[in-house]
Design an enzyme around this catalytic site. Structure first.
Site, PDB file in Angstrom:
ATOM      1  N   CYS A  40       0.833  -1.212   0.000  1.00  0.00           N
ATOM      2  CA  CYS A  40       0.000   0.000   0.000  1.00  0.00           C
ATOM      3  C   CYS A  40       0.864   1.256   0.000  1.00  0.00           C
ATOM      4  O   CYS A  40       0.529   2.252  -0.656  1.00  0.00           O
ATOM      5  CB  CYS A  40      -0.889   0.030   1.243  1.00  0.00           C
ATOM      6  SG  CYS A  40      -2.003  -1.355   1.342  1.00  0.00           S
TER       7      CYS A  40
HETATM    8  C1  BEZ Z   1       0.603  -4.808   1.818  1.00  0.00           C
HETATM    9  O1  BEZ Z   1       0.005  -3.770   1.569  1.00  0.00           O
HETATM   10  O2  BEZ Z   1       1.804  -4.869   1.743  1.00  0.00           O
HETATM   11  C2  BEZ Z   1      -0.140  -6.047   2.175  1.00  0.00           C
HETATM   12  C3  BEZ Z   1      -1.330  -5.964   2.873  1.00  0.00           C
HETATM   13  C4  BEZ Z   1      -1.997  -7.128   3.213  1.00  0.00           C
HETATM   14  C5  BEZ Z   1      -1.477  -8.355   2.835  1.00  0.00           C
HETATM   15  C6  BEZ Z   1      -0.307  -8.422   2.111  1.00  0.00           C
HETATM   16  C7  BEZ Z   1       0.381  -7.272   1.771  1.00  0.00           C
END
Ligand code: BEZ
Length: 211
Positions: A45
């Site tokens: 994100c």
């Molecule tokens: C991320 O944004 O890195 C992420 C969020 C949830 C699960 C896996 C990755």
């Protein structure tokens, strides 16, 4: 309930990093891209938010407003913003909705319980100036989205809205387009002064009208 293409994008009021957002009012006459993030302080994100912020000039050029959502509080978002700027070299320049009670996430069916029962998946909704949903895409939490692809689809949607052309497989800005079947040859003569090549009566290829 799932949101389908052509539906009116549900309206809502929610807090964001840029104050309270009344969604339809905030969209005004613009196009919109609403996209969800599983949660704050997550690596993928963080990269996505930096990338969308860097693309702001491209969204502006197309009269598109971007807005993110993460199911944490605005206070958390405000702390996360510093990390985004530090690691991605770009400050957040669009609103990020706070949604700790998952009101908006549920309204837009962004939580897919068989994937994860509390976090959102990576949903994308492109909304037209008529407030109708033009595109939905769903990615899993572990895969960062390709926002160049989302811009490409917006280019295609805007061409269709303005010129009654569709875009063929793997089309990119500047490539030839296809005259939509609803346009007769008679109408096409008026609309497409550069002409077209009819590979089949239903497959009429024309140069991109706005180039
Ligand atoms: C991320 O944004 O890195 C992420 C969020 C949830 C699960 C896996 C990755």
């Amino acid at each position: 309930m799932a949101i389908r293409l052509g539906d009116i994008a549900p309206d809502f009021e929610a807090p964001s990093t840029e104050g309270t957002i009344r969604f339809h009012e905030w969209l005004g006459g613009s196009w919109g891209v609403l996209f969800s993030h599983p949660r704050d302080f997550t690596p993928v994100c963080t990269t996505e938010l930096g990338a969308v912020a860097k693309l702001k000039p491209e969204f502006d050029k197309r009269n598109v407003k971007a807005i993110g959502l993460s199911v944490d509080s605005v206070a958390d978002h405000d702390r996360w913003k510093g990390d985004i700027e530090e690691t991605q070299g770009q400050a957040l320049n669009f609103p990020l909705l706070g949604d700790p009670d998952r009101k908006v996430a549920n309204l837009y069916d962004m939580i897919h319980p068989n994937a994860n029962d509390t976090l959102t998946v990576r949903s994308v909704f492109v909304i037209g100036p008529d407030k109708k949903v033009k595109l939905t895409i769903t990615y899993p939490a572990s895969t960062g989205r390709n926002f160049d692809e989302i811009l490409r689809v917006i280019d295609s949607l805007q061409l269709t809205a303005q010129y009654k052309v569709a875009t063929p497989v793997n089309w990119n800005d500047g490539d030839d387009c296809i005259i939509v079947p609803a346009v007769s040859d008679e109408e096409a003569k008026q609309r497409f002064p550069k002409g077209w090549t009819a590979l089949k009566p239903y497959l009429r290829v024309t140069p991109q009208p706005n180039k």
